[in-house]
Scaffold this active site. Structure first.
Site, mmCIF file in Angstrom:
data_model
loop_
_atom_site.group_PDB
_atom_site.id
_atom_site.type_symbol
_atom_site.label_atom_id
_atom_site.label_comp_id
_atom_site.label_asym_id
_atom_site.label_seq_id
_atom_site.Cartn_x
_atom_site.Cartn_y
_atom_site.Cartn_z
ATOM 1 N N LYS A 1 0.807 -1.227 0.000
ATOM 2 C CA LYS A 1 0.000 0.000 0.000
ATOM 3 C C LYS A 1 0.842 1.280 0.000
ATOM 4 C CE LYS A 1 -4.462 -1.072 1.966
ATOM 5 N NZ LYS A 1 -5.357 -0.593 3.019
ATOM 6 N N GLY B 1 -6.008 4.457 18.287
ATOM 7 C CA GLY B 1 -5.005 3.925 17.370
ATOM 8 C C GLY B 1 -4.430 5.029 16.503
HETATM 9 P P1 ATR Z 1 -3.291 -0.683 10.469
HETATM 10 O O1 ATR Z 1 -2.648 -0.319 9.176
HETATM 11 O O2 ATR Z 1 -4.292 -1.803 10.378
HETATM 12 O O3 ATR Z 1 -3.846 0.490 11.209
HETATM 13 P P2 ATR Z 1 -0.879 -0.650 11.999
HETATM 14 O O4 ATR Z 1 -0.417 0.465 11.166
HETATM 15 O O5 ATR Z 1 0.073 -1.729 12.338
HETATM 16 O O6 ATR Z 1 -2.129 -1.355 11.337
HETATM 17 O O7 ATR Z 1 -1.511 -0.046 13.332
HETATM 18 C C1 ATR Z 1 -1.964 -0.830 14.338
HETATM 19 C C2 ATR Z 1 -2.537 0.052 15.454
HETATM 20 O O8 ATR Z 1 -2.980 -0.810 16.481
HETATM 21 C C3 ATR Z 1 -1.521 0.985 16.078
HETATM 22 O O9 ATR Z 1 -2.170 2.150 16.551
HETATM 23 C C4 ATR Z 1 -0.988 0.142 17.231
HETATM 24 O O10 ATR Z 1 -0.430 0.872 18.289
HETATM 25 P P3 ATR Z 1 1.149 1.288 18.253
HETATM 26 O O11 ATR Z 1 1.240 2.513 17.403
HETATM 27 O O12 ATR Z 1 1.521 1.503 19.661
HETATM 28 O O13 ATR Z 1 1.871 0.105 17.655
HETATM 29 C C5 ATR Z 1 -2.271 -0.509 17.687
HETATM 30 N N1 ATR Z 1 -2.019 -1.748 18.434
HETATM 31 C C6 ATR Z 1 -1.656 -2.945 17.930
HETATM 32 N N2 ATR Z 1 -1.545 -3.854 18.915
HETATM 33 C C7 ATR Z 1 -1.816 -3.205 20.075
HETATM 34 C C8 ATR Z 1 -1.876 -3.599 21.463
HETATM 35 N N3 ATR Z 1 -1.629 -4.858 21.856
HETATM 36 N N4 ATR Z 1 -2.218 -2.651 22.369
HETATM 37 C C9 ATR Z 1 -2.482 -1.380 21.994
HETATM 38 N N5 ATR Z 1 -2.443 -0.957 20.709
HETATM 39 C C10 ATR Z 1 -2.128 -1.851 19.764
#
Ligand code: ATR
Length: 271
Positions: free
Chosen positions: A65, A128
């Site tokens: 992407k 997020g």
């Molecule tokens: P996407 O493109 O689907 O949004 P991503 O860019 O990997 O995927 O983003 C994942 C989001 O989920 C991020 O906001 C991530 O928080 P971080 O910026 O701290 O990584 C959040 N996220 C994923 N796993 C998490 C967890 N166990 N607890 C809290 N936030 C989580």
């Protein structure tokens, strides 16, 4: 025959062929929509081959992407600002036109689920700060939502997006406060998805009559949405975002504006 598809690696999990296949059949269009497994190392040459083979366009999924942006001759504002391309149209001169339809999908899903929703009077909390959050924040800014809050586990990512979209940030430890008094709350993380931990947030402080939206759609009613229902909120599930984001591509490639129906939703939830 008009040809289109979706590129990604891996690609077998993609639901896009079912969505476009449903519409092709429904509208009696002589077309096909296939999956193309393309590795990151060969993205540029494989795209070149695909265009030469005569496709009208394609969807783009993980992990391409972001990289697809650099291979498009033109980009929409959405793609540029969200920083990712999910829909490509091959123009008559062979140029690639890159778009991002996730913000459109997000907005359409909410407006179809909650008719008459007035964006301009809302306080929205975005949970997020990843790729999906970027699309949601772009949509909220287009809809002129007056107050936007962001809370994210990694504070720095929240702050970067907050600066871009004039939003306020809440520390992850204070996430319960970030939803207090909010009337639109959106989970953009993958938490709550089948096999993942649920999103741990307390919704008891949300505004009466608020709308709680989860972009996760497996399960359809996540623990987060369950909690929202118990608080008396109206909920928006994530499946509609997936279906509506597919509409602009189908229209551009196959020349027919498709509609999202309950029948399509049930079909996709079942595959
Ligand atoms: P996407 O493109 O689907 O949004 P991503 O860019 O990997 O995927 O983003 C994942 C989001 O989920 C991020 O906001 C991530 O928080 P971080 O910026 O701290 O990584 C959040 N996220 C994923 N796993 C998490 C967890 N166990 N607890 C809290 N936030 C989580």
């Amino acid at each position: 025959m008009i040809r289109a598809g979706v590129i990604g690696y891996p690609i077998s999990h993609s639901k896009s062929p079912y969505i476009h296949g449903y519409w092709l059949k429904k509208y009696g269009i002589d077309g096909e929509y296939k999956t193309y497994e393309i590795r990151p190392e060969t993205l540029e040459t494989d795209i070149h081959d695909l265009v030469h083979a005569g496709v009208s366009g394609f969807n783009v999924t993980l992990p391409h992407k972001q990289n697809m942006m650099g291979l498009c001759q033109t980009l929409t504002d959405e793609a540029r600002l969200i920083g990712a391309v999910n829909t490509v149209t091959v123009l008559k001169n062979g140029d690639l036109h890159g778009d991002n339809t996730d913000a459109f999908g997000f907005t359409q899903n909410l407006e179809k689920t909650i008719p008459g929703f007035d964006w301009t009077k809302k306080t929205a909390t975005v949970i997020g700060a990843g790729g999906a959050a970027r699309a949601v924040l772009y949509a909220l800014s287009q809809k002129a939502v007056p107050e936007v809050r962001i809370t994210n586990r990694t504070q720095e990512s929240a702050e970067n997006l907050a600066q871009l979209y004039h939003a306020n940030t809440f520390q992850w430890k204070d996430r319960d406060e970030s939803v207090s008094g909010a009337d639109l709350i959106i989970n953009t993380t993958s938490l709550g998805m089948k096999g993942q931990n649920p999103l741990d947030i307390n919704l008891s402080g949300i505004q009466e009559n608020s709308v709680v939206y989860d972009i996760v759609y497996t399960p359809l009613i996540t623990p987060f949405l369950h909690q929202a229902q118990n608080e008396g909120a109206r909920i928006v599930t994530g499946i509609g975002m997936l279906l509506h984001q597919a509409r602009p591509g189908f229209n551009a490639w196959f020349g027919h504006a498709p509609t999202v129906t309950d029948e399509l939703e049930n079909l996709i939830l079942g595959v």
